[in-house]
Design a protein around this motif. Structure first.
Motif, short mmCIF file in Angstrom:
data_model
loop_
_atom_site.label_atom_id
_atom_site.label_comp_id
_atom_site.label_asym_id
_atom_site.label_seq_id
_atom_site.Cartn_x
_atom_site.Cartn_y
_atom_site.Cartn_z
N PRO A 22 0.83 -1.21 0.00
CA PRO A 22 0.00 0.00 0.00
C PRO A 22 0.87 1.26 0.00
O PRO A 22 1.97 1.29 0.57
CB PRO A 22 -0.79 -0.10 1.30
N ALA A 23 0.36 2.32 -0.63
CA ALA A 23 1.11 3.58 -0.74
C ALA A 23 1.44 4.16 0.63
O ALA A 23 2.52 4.70 0.84
CB ALA A 23 0.31 4.58 -1.57
N LEU A 26 4.50 2.43 2.06
CA LEU A 26 5.74 2.90 1.43
C LEU A 26 6.11 4.29 1.93
O LEU A 26 7.28 4.56 2.21
CB LEU A 26 5.57 2.93 -0.09
N ALA A 27 5.11 5.18 2.07
CA ALA A 27 5.39 6.54 2.56
C ALA A 27 5.91 6.50 3.99
O ALA A 27 6.84 7.23 4.34
CB ALA A 27 4.13 7.39 2.47
N ARG A 30 9.53 5.29 3.92
CA ARG A 30 10.43 6.35 3.47
C ARG A 30 10.64 7.39 4.56
O ARG A 30 11.76 7.87 4.77
CB ARG A 30 9.89 6.99 2.20
#
Length: 151
Positions: A22-23, A26-27, A30
């Motif tokens: 899922p985005a 990942l965010a 990061r």
């Protein structure tokens, strides 16, 4: 397949691209990586009104929470006020001087503010959930990185 009978791991990993993470995950990864510091420990609260006073409360729900984070050079005092799902931070950095404060919340979102000349700040519009702060005091050449706290 290579001559030695092993499979190509890179090809197998590329084939898994049909189900990406899922985005938000990942965010968050990061953001966590960008905050890494090899020579700094995360600062835990030295005072938390929820833990220190929460057990003595008889009635009612606390509408605010006091937190203190401190290192040898920098102290960060924060009052967290809840209004439904939203949170507001009001606080002060010691030493009392202009500093930069970044608040990570919700795993991937960041908000940055500058304190006034007395080290005071207000951060509004946060969601309830985990948050972590980074405070940089330029004149002291020091920083404070807080551990994650659930608010």
């Amino acid at each position: 397949m290579p001559a030695d009978g092993r499979t190509d791991l890179t090809a197998e990993l590329r084939a898994m691209d049909d189900d990406p993470p899922p985005a938000a995950l990942l965010a968050a990864a990061r953001a966590a990586f960008s905050w890494r510091t090899l020579d700094t420990d995360l600062c835990r609260p030295s005072y938390d009104s929820l833990l220190d006073e929460g057990l003595t409360a008889v009635r009612g729900e606390q509408s605010s929470r006091l937190l203190r984070f401190a290192t040898a050079d920098v102290a960060l005092d924060v009052e967290v006020t809840a209004d439904g799902d939203g949170r507001t931070l009001v606080g002060q950095v010691t030493p009392a001087e202009p500093s930069d404060l970044t608040v990570r919340h919700g795993g991937a979102d960041e908000m940055s503010v500058s304190t006034d000349t007395l080290g005071r700040f207000v951060v509004e519009g946060l969601r309830g959930g985990p948050l972590s702060m980074r405070c940089v005091v330029p004149s002291q050449n020091s920083s404070l990185f807080t551990d994650w706290v659930l608010v």
